[in-house]
Design a protein around this motif. Structure first.
Motif, PDB file in Angstrom:
ATOM      1  N   ALA A   1     -16.581 -15.039  13.765  1.00 35.93           N
ATOM      2  CA  ALA A   1     -15.598 -14.011  14.130  1.00 35.93           C
ATOM      3  C   ALA A   1     -14.438 -13.992  13.136  1.00 35.93           C
ATOM      4  CB  ALA A   1     -15.090 -14.262  15.544  1.00 35.93           C
ATOM      5  N   ASN A   2     -13.891 -15.141  12.783  1.00 31.64           N
ATOM      6  CA  ASN A   2     -12.769 -15.191  11.837  1.00 31.64           C
ATOM      7  C   ASN A   2     -13.205 -14.765  10.430  1.00 31.64           C
ATOM      8  OD1 ASN A   2     -10.817 -16.083  13.702  1.00 31.64           O
ATOM      9  ND2 ASN A   2     -11.484 -18.208  13.481  1.00 31.64           N
ATOM     10  N   THR A   3     -14.422 -15.117  10.037  1.00 29.18           N
ATOM     11  CA  THR A   3     -14.918 -14.728   8.710  1.00 29.18           C
ATOM     12  C   THR A   3     -15.128 -13.218   8.635  1.00 29.18           C
ATOM     13  OG1 THR A   3     -16.033 -16.871   8.512  1.00 29.18           O
ATOM     14  CG2 THR A   3     -16.718 -15.126   7.004  1.00 29.18           C
ATOM     15  N   VAL A   4     -15.658 -12.602   9.689  1.00 27.06           N
ATOM     16  CA  VAL A   4     -15.849 -11.148   9.719  1.00 27.06           C
ATOM     17  C   VAL A   4     -14.499 -10.445   9.619  1.00 27.06           C
ATOM     18  CG1 VAL A   4     -16.598  -9.205  11.135  1.00 27.06           C
ATOM     19  CG2 VAL A   4     -18.016 -11.248  10.992  1.00 27.06           C
ATOM     20  N   ALA A   5     -13.502 -10.959  10.329  1.00 19.52           N
ATOM     21  CA  ALA A   5     -12.175 -10.350  10.288  1.00 19.52           C
ATOM     22  C   ALA A   5     -11.580 -10.423   8.877  1.00 19.52           C
ATOM     23  CB  ALA A   5     -11.261 -11.038  11.293  1.00 19.52           C
ATOM     24  N   LYS A   6     -11.722 -11.547   8.202  1.00 18.62           N
ATOM     25  CA  LYS A   6     -11.177 -11.695   6.846  1.00 18.62           C
ATOM     26  C   LYS A   6     -11.887 -10.775   5.856  1.00 18.62           C
ATOM     27  CE  LYS A   6      -9.738 -16.522   7.454  1.00 18.62           C
ATOM     28  NZ  LYS A   6      -9.960 -17.943   7.018  1.00 18.62           N
TER      29      LYS A   6
ATOM     30  N   VAL B   1     -21.741  -7.569   6.249  1.00 21.33           N
ATOM     31  CA  VAL B   1     -22.538  -8.672   6.801  1.00 21.33           C
ATOM     32  C   VAL B   1     -23.027  -9.603   5.697  1.00 21.33           C
ATOM     33  CG1 VAL B   1     -24.645  -9.252   8.038  1.00 21.33           C
ATOM     34  CG2 VAL B   1     -23.206  -7.403   8.866  1.00 21.33           C
ATOM     35  N   ASP B   2     -23.447  -9.036   4.562  1.00 17.62           N
ATOM     36  CA  ASP B   2     -23.897  -9.889   3.453  1.00 17.62           C
ATOM     37  C   ASP B   2     -22.772 -10.773   2.937  1.00 17.62           C
ATOM     38  OD1 ASP B   2     -26.469  -8.963   3.577  1.00 17.62           O
ATOM     39  OD2 ASP B   2     -26.206  -7.439   2.014  1.00 17.62           O
ATOM     40  N   LYS B   3     -21.590 -10.201   2.832  1.00 22.02           N
ATOM     41  CA  LYS B   3     -20.443 -10.979   2.368  1.00 22.02           C
ATOM     42  C   LYS B   3     -20.086 -12.075   3.371  1.00 22.02           C
ATOM     43  CE  LYS B   3     -16.858 -11.971  -0.202  1.00 22.02           C
ATOM     44  NZ  LYS B   3     -17.040 -12.749  -1.452  1.00 22.02           N
ATOM     45  N   VAL B   4     -20.189 -11.763   4.654  1.00 22.94           N
ATOM     46  CA  VAL B   4     -19.913 -12.765   5.693  1.00 22.94           C
ATOM     47  C   VAL B   4     -20.924 -13.902   5.614  1.00 22.94           C
ATOM     48  CG1 VAL B   4     -19.869 -13.175   8.187  1.00 22.94           C
ATOM     49  CG2 VAL B   4     -18.783 -11.140   7.240  1.00 22.94           C
ATOM     50  N   ARG B   5     -22.196 -13.576   5.422  1.00 25.53           N
ATOM     51  CA  ARG B   5     -23.215 -14.623   5.339  1.00 25.53           C
ATOM     52  C   ARG B   5     -22.959 -15.544   4.150  1.00 25.53           C
ATOM     53  NH1 ARG B   5     -27.365 -16.217   2.716  1.00 25.53           N
ATOM     54  NH2 ARG B   5     -27.133 -14.524   1.214  1.00 25.53           N
TER      55      ARG B   5
ATOM     56  N   MET C   1     -20.007 -17.785   5.040  1.00 25.10           N
ATOM     57  CA  MET C   1     -20.391 -18.765   6.060  1.00 25.10           C
ATOM     58  C   MET C   1     -21.269 -19.856   5.470  1.00 25.10           C
ATOM     59  SD  MET C   1     -19.129 -18.311   9.114  1.00 25.10           S
ATOM     60  CE  MET C   1     -20.292 -19.274  10.051  1.00 25.10           C
ATOM     61  N   ALA C   2     -22.191 -19.495   4.578  1.00 27.46           N
ATOM     62  CA  ALA C   2     -23.041 -20.495   3.940  1.00 27.46           C
ATOM     63  C   ALA C   2     -22.239 -21.416   3.049  1.00 27.46           C
ATOM     64  CB  ALA C   2     -24.147 -19.799   3.142  1.00 27.46           C
ATOM     65  N   GLN C   3     -21.232 -20.874   2.386  1.00 31.12           N
ATOM     66  CA  GLN C   3     -20.413 -21.682   1.477  1.00 31.12           C
ATOM     67  C   GLN C   3     -19.448 -22.582   2.226  1.00 31.12           C
ATOM     68  OE1 GLN C   3     -18.255 -19.327  -1.380  1.00 31.12           O
ATOM     69  NE2 GLN C   3     -17.215 -21.098  -2.299  1.00 31.12           N
ATOM     70  N   ASP C   4     -18.813 -22.051   3.266  1.00 29.17           N
ATOM     71  CA  ASP C   4     -17.761 -22.806   3.970  1.00 29.17           C
ATOM     72  C   ASP C   4     -18.294 -23.676   5.103  1.00 29.17           C
ATOM     73  OD1 ASP C   4     -16.008 -21.540   2.264  1.00 29.17           O
ATOM     74  OD2 ASP C   4     -15.478 -19.965   3.710  1.00 29.17           O
ATOM     75  N   TYR C   5     -19.350 -23.201   5.803  1.00 30.54           N
ATOM     76  CA  TYR C   5     -19.813 -23.908   7.010  1.00 30.54           C
ATOM     77  C   TYR C   5     -21.281 -24.321   6.926  1.00 30.54           C
ATOM     78  CZ  TYR C   5     -15.513 -21.895   8.891  1.00 30.54           C
ATOM     79  OH  TYR C   5     -14.204 -21.532   9.092  1.00 30.54           O
ATOM     80  N   GLY C   6     -21.960 -24.032   5.830  1.00 26.75           N
ATOM     81  CA  GLY C   6     -23.361 -24.396   5.713  1.00 26.75           C
ATOM     82  C   GLY C   6     -24.266 -23.592   6.621  1.00 26.75           C
ATOM     83  N   PHE C   7     -23.931 -22.338   6.860  1.00 28.94           N
ATOM     84  CA  PHE C   7     -24.715 -21.478   7.745  1.00 28.94           C
ATOM     85  C   PHE C   7     -26.093 -21.236   7.148  1.00 28.94           C
ATOM     86  CE2 PHE C   7     -25.956 -17.197   9.216  1.00 28.94           C
ATOM     87  CZ  PHE C   7     -25.954 -17.410  10.581  1.00 28.94           C
ATOM     88  N   GLN C   8     -27.144 -21.376   7.971  1.00 31.67           N
ATOM     89  CA  GLN C   8     -28.522 -21.249   7.507  1.00 31.67           C
ATOM     90  C   GLN C   8     -29.182 -19.941   7.926  1.00 31.67           C
ATOM     91  OE1 GLN C   8     -29.895 -23.502   5.465  1.00 31.67           O
ATOM     92  NE2 GLN C   8     -28.038 -24.760   5.547  1.00 31.67           N
TER      93      GLN C   8
END
Length: 307
Positions: A137-142, A86-90, A93-100
């Motif tokens: 979903a795609n980021t978790v799978a990768k 989960v930490d790696k996904v976050r 996501m923050a780097q690629d999509y700007g997830f907050q």
């Protein structure tokens, strides 16, 4: 004395209060639809499917190995929602999509489902944004594809299908919520009808007087609808003005003499009523003329005196 109520009385009560019941049902339906549409945030989901393979011993695939793979999927479920993944996904996501959001937010979005008796499982992500759901979903799978082989004995993790953006909300379900609101409104309407009847202590029939008050009933007076009476009289041709009836009674007309059948009597009464009406009209006009002439004479006489 204990008061009982039968099914027929309940049915009649609901029939009498049907407007209240239908109104409550409509209010419940409208309230549920309004809350679902305007106050509940829609959520969207996206899913990706993965297949895992474990090492094969002696180049043979045994039933034991297959069973081991199926049991390992339970381990994958826990691993996917673990802090490492989960930490790696976050971070991605923050780097690629700007997830907050936080890692905990991502963990709450994820659910892992296994296809029965299959080595394939799916990762489903639910979010308020369809784009965000597909991206997570795609980021978790990768991330699991890279980290899963390191943390377990899995030989290979294959992404069978990527998550796609689905703009159809999975919740809330407007049809189900609206139906639930209608049913609740119907129940509330029935309860209100029963409560109103329970607290209504007015006397409705003779049974209440006899059984509850233990008083004798000397007689009953039926409620007569004036419109129905007039309609019945009109059908018989007997609706007369009150003055006409009074005049006929004072004219000395003998209603008891043999005048033939009922139709002849009715026709005779109508003719006499018309004659009396014309008589009163003429008399009234003469009285008016006489009164007017007398008034003119008085005015003339008064003028002469003044002169």
């Amino acid at each position: 004395m204990e008061e009982t109520i039968s099914l027929e009385e309940i049915f009649n009560l609901l029939k009498k209060r049907w407007l209240l019941i239908i109104g409550c049902m409509i209010v419940g339906l409208g309230a549920a639809f309004g809350v679902t549409t305007f106050f509940m945030t829609p959520k969207y989901s996206a899913s990706t499917q993965l297949i895992t393979q474990t090492p094969v011993v002696d180049n043979r695939v045994s039933q034991e190995a297959i069973n081991t793979n199926l049991l390992m999927i339970n381990t994958y479920k826990d691993l996917i929602k673990s802090q490492v993944i989960v930490d790696k996904v976050r971070e991605d996501m923050a780097q690629d999509y700007g997830f907050q959001g936080s890692a905990s937010d991502i963990s709450q979005m994820i659910s892992v489902n296994q296809t029965q008796n299959s080595q394939m499982f799916s990762i489903t992500v639910t979010s308020t944004s369809p784009e965000e759901a597909a991206a997570v979903a795609n980021t978790v799978a990768k991330v699991f594809q890279k980290e899963g082989t390191k943390l377990t004995d899995t030989k290979k993790v294959t992404i069978a299908s990527k998550a796609e953006i689905n703009r159809n909300p999975v919740s809330p379900n407007k049809k189900i919520n609206t139906a639930i609101g209608a049913v609740l409104g119907l129940v509330v309407g029935v309860l209100l009808a029963l409560l109103l009847e329970f607290f209504d202590r007015t006397v409705k029939n003779e049974d209440f007087i006899i059984e509850t008050l233990e008083l004798p009933v000397l007689g009953t007076v039926s409620i007569v609808n004036t419109d129905d009476v007039n309609k019945s009289l009109k059908n018989q041709g007997l609706v007369l003005d009150e003055d006409m009836i009074f005049s006929l009674e004072n004219s000395g007309t003998n209603m008891t003499e043999d005048t033939g059948d009922g139709l002849d009597l009715d026709a005779k009464m109508l003719r006499e009523a018309e004659d009396m009406s014309r008589f009163y009209n003429v008399s009234f006009e003469e009285d008016e003329s006489s009164s007017s002439s007398h008034s003119d004479d008085n005015h003339t006489h008064q003028d002469d005196i003044d002169n």
